[in-house]
Design a protein around this motif. Sequence first.
Motif, PDB file in Angstrom:
ATOM      1  N   ALA A 163      77.449 -14.279  -0.012  1.00 24.62           N
ATOM      2  CA  ALA A 163      77.731 -13.503  -1.225  1.00 24.62           C
ATOM      3  C   ALA A 163      78.924 -14.140  -1.935  1.00 24.62           C
ATOM      4  O   ALA A 163      79.950 -14.413  -1.305  1.00 24.62           O
ATOM      5  CB  ALA A 163      78.034 -12.046  -0.883  1.00 24.62           C
ATOM      6  N   GLU A 164      78.792 -14.382  -3.227  1.00 22.76           N
ATOM      7  CA  GLU A 164      79.888 -15.001  -3.968  1.00 22.76           C
ATOM      8  C   GLU A 164      79.927 -14.505  -5.406  1.00 22.76           C
ATOM      9  O   GLU A 164      78.900 -14.184  -6.006  1.00 22.76           O
ATOM     10  CB  GLU A 164      79.774 -16.528  -3.926  1.00 22.76           C
ATOM     11  N   ASN A 165      81.146 -14.406  -5.924  1.00 21.09           N
ATOM     12  CA  ASN A 165      81.358 -14.111  -7.336  1.00 21.09           C
ATOM     13  C   ASN A 165      82.511 -14.977  -7.839  1.00 21.09           C
ATOM     14  O   ASN A 165      82.936 -15.917  -7.146  1.00 21.09           O
ATOM     15  CB  ASN A 165      81.615 -12.607  -7.568  1.00 21.09           C
ATOM     16  N   SER A 166      83.030 -14.672  -9.008  1.00 19.68           N
ATOM     17  CA  SER A 166      84.085 -15.499  -9.589  1.00 19.68           C
ATOM     18  C   SER A 166      85.406 -15.383  -8.838  1.00 19.68           C
ATOM     19  O   SER A 166      86.309 -16.196  -9.032  1.00 19.68           O
ATOM     20  CB  SER A 166      84.303 -15.111 -11.059  1.00 19.68           C
ATOM     21  N   VAL A 167      85.522 -14.393  -7.960  1.00 14.55           N
ATOM     22  CA  VAL A 167      86.760 -14.175  -7.213  1.00 14.55           C
ATOM     23  C   VAL A 167      86.750 -14.900  -5.870  1.00 14.55           C
ATOM     24  O   VAL A 167      87.765 -15.443  -5.429  1.00 14.55           O
ATOM     25  CB  VAL A 167      87.019 -12.672  -7.003  1.00 14.55           C
ATOM     26  N   GLY A 168      85.589 -14.913  -5.217  1.00 20.78           N
ATOM     27  CA  GLY A 168      85.555 -15.537  -3.901  1.00 20.78           C
ATOM     28  C   GLY A 168      84.151 -15.627  -3.333  1.00 20.78           C
ATOM     29  O   GLY A 168      83.155 -15.316  -3.997  1.00 20.78           O
ATOM     30  N   ARG A 169      84.090 -16.041  -2.080  1.00 20.13           N
ATOM     31  CA  ARG A 169      82.820 -16.280  -1.392  1.00 20.13           C
ATOM     32  C   ARG A 169      82.960 -15.859   0.073  1.00 20.13           C
ATOM     33  O   ARG A 169      84.007 -16.056   0.678  1.00 20.13           O
ATOM     34  CB  ARG A 169      82.465 -17.767  -1.464  1.00 20.13           C
ATOM     35  N   ILE A 170      81.901 -15.267   0.617  1.00 20.35           N
ATOM     36  CA  ILE A 170      81.940 -14.859   2.016  1.00 20.35           C
ATOM     37  C   ILE A 170      80.582 -15.132   2.658  1.00 20.35           C
ATOM     38  O   ILE A 170      79.531 -15.022   1.997  1.00 20.35           O
ATOM     39  CB  ILE A 170      82.311 -13.357   2.149  1.00 20.35           C
ATOM     40  N   GLU A 171      80.627 -15.508   3.937  1.00 25.27           N
ATOM     41  CA  GLU A 171      79.407 -15.732   4.698  1.00 25.27           C
ATOM     42  C   GLU A 171      79.272 -14.644   5.752  1.00 25.27           C
ATOM     43  O   GLU A 171      80.249 -14.258   6.390  1.00 25.27           O
ATOM     44  CB  GLU A 171      79.427 -17.100   5.380  1.00 25.27           C
ATOM     45  N   GLY A 172      78.050 -14.165   5.944  1.00 27.04           N
ATOM     46  CA  GLY A 172      77.799 -13.162   6.970  1.00 27.04           C
ATOM     47  C   GLY A 172      77.637 -13.804   8.338  1.00 27.04           C
ATOM     48  O   GLY A 172      77.733 -15.026   8.496  1.00 27.04           O
ATOM     49  N   HIS A 173      77.410 -12.969   9.327  1.00 30.61           N
ATOM     50  CA  HIS A 173      77.176 -13.472  10.675  1.00 30.61           C
ATOM     51  C   HIS A 173      75.828 -14.187  10.748  1.00 30.61           C
ATOM     52  O   HIS A 173      74.889 -13.847  10.038  1.00 30.61           O
ATOM     53  CB  HIS A 173      77.207 -12.316  11.685  1.00 30.61           C
ATOM     54  N   TRP A 174      75.755 -15.179  11.611  1.00 27.82           N
ATOM     55  CA  TRP A 174      74.499 -15.879  11.815  1.00 27.82           C
ATOM     56  C   TRP A 174      73.461 -14.905  12.360  1.00 27.82           C
ATOM     57  O   TRP A 174      73.733 -14.124  13.274  1.00 27.82           O
ATOM     58  CB  TRP A 174      74.692 -17.027  12.789  1.00 27.82           C
ATOM     59  N   LYS A 175      72.263 -14.962  11.815  1.00 26.23           N
ATOM     60  CA  LYS A 175      71.163 -14.124  12.277  1.00 26.23           C
ATOM     61  C   LYS A 175      70.064 -15.031  12.841  1.00 26.23           C
ATOM     62  O   LYS A 175      69.549 -15.890  12.140  1.00 26.23           O
ATOM     63  CB  LYS A 175      70.604 -13.275  11.127  1.00 26.23           C
ATOM     64  N   ARG A 176      69.752 -14.828  14.130  1.00 27.04           N
ATOM     65  CA  ARG A 176      68.760 -15.664  14.801  1.00 27.04           C
ATOM     66  C   ARG A 176      67.385 -14.995  14.740  1.00 27.04           C
ATOM     67  O   ARG A 176      67.172 -13.921  15.303  1.00 27.04           O
ATOM     68  CB  ARG A 176      69.159 -15.892  16.254  1.00 27.04           C
ATOM     69  N   PHE A 177      66.468 -15.638  14.022  1.00 27.79           N
ATOM     70  CA  PHE A 177      65.090 -15.162  13.937  1.00 27.79           C
ATOM     71  C   PHE A 177      64.221 -16.053  14.831  1.00 27.79           C
ATOM     72  O   PHE A 177      64.263 -17.286  14.718  1.00 27.79           O
ATOM     73  CB  PHE A 177      64.580 -15.236  12.495  1.00 27.79           C
ATOM     74  N   GLU A 178      63.452 -15.426  15.731  1.00 26.41           N
ATOM     75  CA  GLU A 178      62.622 -16.216  16.629  1.00 26.41           C
ATOM     76  C   GLU A 178      61.298 -15.515  16.908  1.00 26.41           C
ATOM     77  O   GLU A 178      61.269 -14.341  17.278  1.00 26.41           O
ATOM     78  CB  GLU A 178      63.339 -16.478  17.948  1.00 26.41           C
ATOM     79  N   VAL A 179      60.219 -16.263  16.721  1.00 23.35           N
ATOM     80  CA  VAL A 179      58.895 -15.797  17.119  1.00 23.35           C
ATOM     81  C   VAL A 179      58.720 -16.125  18.591  1.00 23.35           C
ATOM     82  O   VAL A 179      58.728 -17.294  18.986  1.00 23.35           O
ATOM     83  CB  VAL A 179      57.791 -16.477  16.285  1.00 23.35           C
ATOM     84  N   SER A 180      58.597 -15.101  19.436  1.00 18.53           N
ATOM     85  CA  SER A 180      58.466 -15.330  20.877  1.00 18.53           C
ATOM     86  C   SER A 180      57.394 -14.453  21.511  1.00 18.53           C
ATOM     87  O   SER A 180      57.217 -14.467  22.726  1.00 18.53           O
ATOM     88  CB  SER A 180      59.810 -15.077  21.570  1.00 18.53           C
ATOM     89  N   ARG A 181      56.688 -13.682  20.709  1.00 19.76           N
ATOM     90  CA  ARG A 181      55.613 -12.842  21.229  1.00 19.76           C
ATOM     91  C   ARG A 181      54.338 -13.110  20.436  1.00 19.76           C
ATOM     92  O   ARG A 181      54.388 -13.414  19.243  1.00 19.76           O
ATOM     93  CB  ARG A 181      55.990 -11.356  21.142  1.00 19.76           C
ATOM     94  N   TYR A 182      53.218 -12.971  21.117  1.00 20.59           N
ATOM     95  CA  TYR A 182      51.938 -13.304  20.502  1.00 20.59           C
ATOM     96  C   TYR A 182      50.917 -12.221  20.803  1.00 20.59           C
ATOM     97  O   TYR A 182      50.862 -11.695  21.923  1.00 20.59           O
ATOM     98  CB  TYR A 182      51.414 -14.659  21.025  1.00 20.59           C
ATOM     99  N   LYS A 183      50.122 -11.900  19.808  1.00 23.51           N
ATOM    100  CA  LYS A 183      49.067 -10.919  20.012  1.00 23.51           C
ATOM    101  C   LYS A 183      47.957 -11.544  20.857  1.00 23.51           C
ATOM    102  O   LYS A 183      47.639 -12.727  20.686  1.00 23.51           O
ATOM    103  CB  LYS A 183      48.493 -10.475  18.659  1.00 23.51           C
ATOM    104  N   PRO A 184      47.368 -10.775  21.787  1.00 25.82           N
ATOM    105  CA  PRO A 184      46.239 -11.317  22.553  1.00 25.82           C
ATOM    106  C   PRO A 184      45.090 -11.700  21.624  1.00 25.82           C
ATOM    107  O   PRO A 184      44.751 -10.965  20.694  1.00 25.82           O
ATOM    108  CB  PRO A 184      45.836 -10.155  23.463  1.00 25.82           C
ATOM    109  N   THR A 185      44.514 -12.875  21.850  1.00 26.86           N
ATOM    110  CA  THR A 185      43.385 -13.333  21.049  1.00 26.86           C
ATOM    111  C   THR A 185      42.321 -13.894  21.986  1.00 26.86           C
ATOM    112  O   THR A 185      42.600 -14.211  23.138  1.00 26.86           O
ATOM    113  CB  THR A 185      43.802 -14.431  20.059  1.00 26.86           C
TER     114      THR A 185
END
Length: 219
Positions: A163-185
Amino acid sequence: MPANSELLLSRIYSKDFVDFITVGYPQYSFDVINDDGDGQATVLVNISSNCIEWEGIYQCVVREKTPDPTTWTTEPEYLKYPSTPKITGYKYDRNLYIDSIINGSDVLYECIATGIPKPNITWIKIGDEQFRNIQKEHSHSQGPLLHFPSMTEADNGYYICIAENSVGRIEGHWKRFEVSRYKPTMKYDSVPIRTYTENQILNDGVDGKMEVLVHGKIT
């Protein structure tokens, strides 16, 4: 602007109290950015004070320099104290576990941030310099919203909200997205479909096989 007039900034504390600011703080200046020579002008007000106590309602006043002056005023405007962005949270389905996503899931994850002026919110993917270009093509990210219509292992990784504007900039915490489950097929591998009688199945058998995939693996 009329001849022999002055331009002032006033602060409105209440309907009965208007303070004309001529000296001291907040420090301000006027820039006439458009004057058509016929008494009409566009004026830019620059306020250099950065103290929050000067947040409030202001208006510009044109006043004649005469013993009994006529005045003209603009509509009041509320000036807010600028602030650096702050990420206040994330909006998502509470049943979603971002580190254990089912393959093919429709994933929505929104970053929420505040600040004055209103911050611009974007997402980046760690280690993927092309993500911002890719996201425009595939619509993975639209401003504060990170969206994977059908998430796959190719989307696995760490994502950051910025998030950033003319005053400053900030970064959020790292978010780990992972596909690790699968529907039976089920995967079928057989000769073209044929019709068998019960006796044929019992006596002759069927030429074919069937593989069942559970969590993406053959059982």
